[in-house]
Write a protein that holds these residues in place. Structure first.
Motif, short mmCIF file in Angstrom:
data_model
loop_
_atom_site.label_atom_id
_atom_site.label_comp_id
_atom_site.label_asym_id
_atom_site.label_seq_id
_atom_site.Cartn_x
_atom_site.Cartn_y
_atom_site.Cartn_z
N SER A 18 38.73 19.60 66.31
CA SER A 18 38.19 19.76 67.58
C SER A 18 38.90 18.56 68.51
CB SER A 18 36.71 19.78 67.79
OG SER A 18 36.43 21.00 67.04
N VAL A 19 38.80 17.26 68.12
CA VAL A 19 39.28 16.39 68.77
C VAL A 19 40.75 16.27 69.02
CG1 VAL A 19 39.56 13.74 68.61
CG2 VAL A 19 37.37 14.99 68.21
N GLU A 20 41.25 16.84 67.87
CA GLU A 20 42.96 16.86 67.71
C GLU A 20 43.37 17.99 68.80
OE1 GLU A 20 47.00 15.68 66.33
OE2 GLU A 20 44.99 14.75 66.33
N PHE A 21 42.90 19.18 68.73
CA PHE A 21 43.39 20.33 69.57
C PHE A 21 42.86 19.79 70.98
CE2 PHE A 21 42.98 22.99 65.52
CZ PHE A 21 44.59 22.98 65.54
N ALA A 22 41.97 19.44 71.28
CA ALA A 22 41.63 19.00 72.66
C ALA A 22 42.57 18.08 73.48
CB ALA A 22 40.02 18.60 72.74
N GLN A 23 43.04 17.31 72.37
CA GLN A 23 43.67 16.09 73.02
C GLN A 23 45.34 16.43 73.13
OE1 GLN A 23 43.29 12.37 71.26
NE2 GLN A 23 45.00 11.38 72.42
N TYR A 24 45.67 17.28 71.94
CA TYR A 24 47.13 17.52 71.87
C TYR A 24 47.55 19.15 72.02
CZ TYR A 24 47.10 12.74 70.15
OH TYR A 24 47.17 11.43 69.87
N GLY A 25 46.55 19.95 72.10
CA GLY A 25 46.94 21.37 72.18
C GLY A 25 47.04 21.81 70.78
N ILE A 26 47.80 23.03 70.64
CA ILE A 26 48.08 23.63 69.40
C ILE A 26 49.49 23.13 68.78
CG2 ILE A 26 48.34 25.95 68.15
CD1 ILE A 26 46.87 27.09 70.49
N ALA A 27 50.33 23.13 69.65
CA ALA A 27 51.55 22.80 69.28
C ALA A 27 51.82 21.17 68.75
CB ALA A 27 52.76 23.04 70.29
N GLY A 28 51.03 20.35 69.63
CA GLY A 28 51.07 18.91 69.44
C GLY A 28 50.20 18.49 68.33
N ALA A 29 49.17 19.15 67.92
CA ALA A 29 48.10 19.00 67.04
C ALA A 29 49.12 18.84 65.59
CB ALA A 29 47.14 19.83 66.90
N ARG A 30 48.47 17.68 64.78
CA ARG A 30 48.99 17.41 63.61
C ARG A 30 48.04 17.31 62.53
NH1 ARG A 30 52.68 18.72 66.03
NH2 ARG A 30 54.32 17.45 66.96
N VAL A 31 48.55 18.25 61.48
CA VAL A 31 47.63 18.72 60.52
C VAL A 31 47.40 17.34 59.61
CG1 VAL A 31 47.28 19.75 58.21
CG2 VAL A 31 48.27 20.95 60.06
N ASP A 32 48.23 16.50 59.45
CA ASP A 32 47.95 15.24 58.99
C ASP A 32 47.07 14.25 59.46
OD1 ASP A 32 50.01 15.83 57.07
OD2 ASP A 32 51.51 14.48 57.99
N ARG A 33 47.01 14.26 60.84
CA ARG A 33 45.91 13.52 61.54
C ARG A 33 44.49 14.11 61.28
NH1 ARG A 33 49.85 12.84 66.41
NH2 ARG A 33 49.03 14.58 67.16
N ILE A 34 44.54 15.45 61.38
CA ILE A 34 43.29 16.33 61.13
C ILE A 34 42.71 15.84 59.71
CG2 ILE A 34 42.04 18.25 61.09
CD1 ILE A 34 44.33 19.36 63.21
N ALA A 35 43.56 15.99 58.85
CA ALA A 35 43.25 15.80 57.50
C ALA A 35 42.61 14.25 57.33
CB ALA A 35 44.22 16.08 56.62
N ALA A 36 43.34 13.32 57.82
CA ALA A 36 42.90 11.85 57.89
C ALA A 36 41.52 11.75 58.68
CB ALA A 36 43.96 11.02 58.26
N ALA A 37 41.30 12.18 59.75
CA ALA A 37 40.18 12.12 60.57
C ALA A 37 38.97 12.83 59.81
CB ALA A 37 40.32 12.49 61.94
#
Length: 194
Positions: A18-37
């Motif tokens: 939620s945080v990642e997509f809200a900040q970066y959108g779908i294309a800009g979101a990074r799976v690595d950052r989501i997994a780490a968070a």
């Protein structure tokens, strides 16, 4: 079947996404950052959600479901509904950001949901009831009224081209904005204002 531990992991992934997509959108979101968070790993994320697009869909469905259901619309108080939406957007700006990304990256035109369900049915029915009761201008389509009131309530949301409200703004500023919103909605749609 998902275990309690699995449910907790899914919750962490959804929250981080939620945080990642809200900040970066779908294309800009990074799976690595989501997994780490989420204190998870990509393999777990993919096993629960399939891919990044499906994860966005799960995040968006959860947030938009909350938004649709969090602010009820009564046909005898359309201005109050607009003011409550202002408060909801202020409390949950991520919902507006997610919706903006969904509109930009997924569905630039037409119904944003496009899932065959009428997500606005209860609200348009309430507007119809307000029209029958003489509280809302009966010459306008309920769907159009709902769209216009929603857009008006977003005048200070994170999607605003002019001024985006912040929870840190003085309460007097929020009160002034909501007062202007209520007066404008009442003037635009109330039969007694004519």
């Amino acid at each position: 079947m998902t275990t309690t531990k699995g449910e907790a992991t899914m919750r962490r992934i959804l929250d981080a996404a939620s945080v990642e997509f809200a900040q970066y959108g779908i294309a800009g979101a990074r799976v690595d950052r989501i997994a780490a968070a989420a204190n998870s790993n990509k393999a777990q994320m993919y096993s629960y959600f399939g891919n990044k697009d499906a994860l966005f869909d799960a995040v968006y469905a959860e947030h938009i479901g909350w938004m649709i259901n969090s602010v009820p619309l009564r046909g005898d108080d359309l201005p109050g509904y607009a003011a409550e939406l202002y408060d909801a957007y202020l409390a949950h700006p991520e919902v507006v950001r997610l919706t903006t990304w969904a509109r930009l990256e997924r569905r630039p035109v037409g119904d944003l949901y496009n899932d065959g369900k009428d997500h606005n049915r209860e609200k348009t029915d309430a507007i119809r009831e307000g029209q029958r009761a003489g509280d809302i201008d009966p010459e306008l389509a309920p769907e159009d009224i709902l769209s216009i009131v929603t857009a008006m309530s977003m005048a200070w949301s994170p999607a605003s081209p002019l001024i985006a409200a912040s929870a840190n703004d003085p309460e007097t500023v929020h009160t002034r904005r909501k007062s202007a919103l209520v007066k404008t909605v009442r003037g635009a749609f109330s039969t007694s204002a004519r």
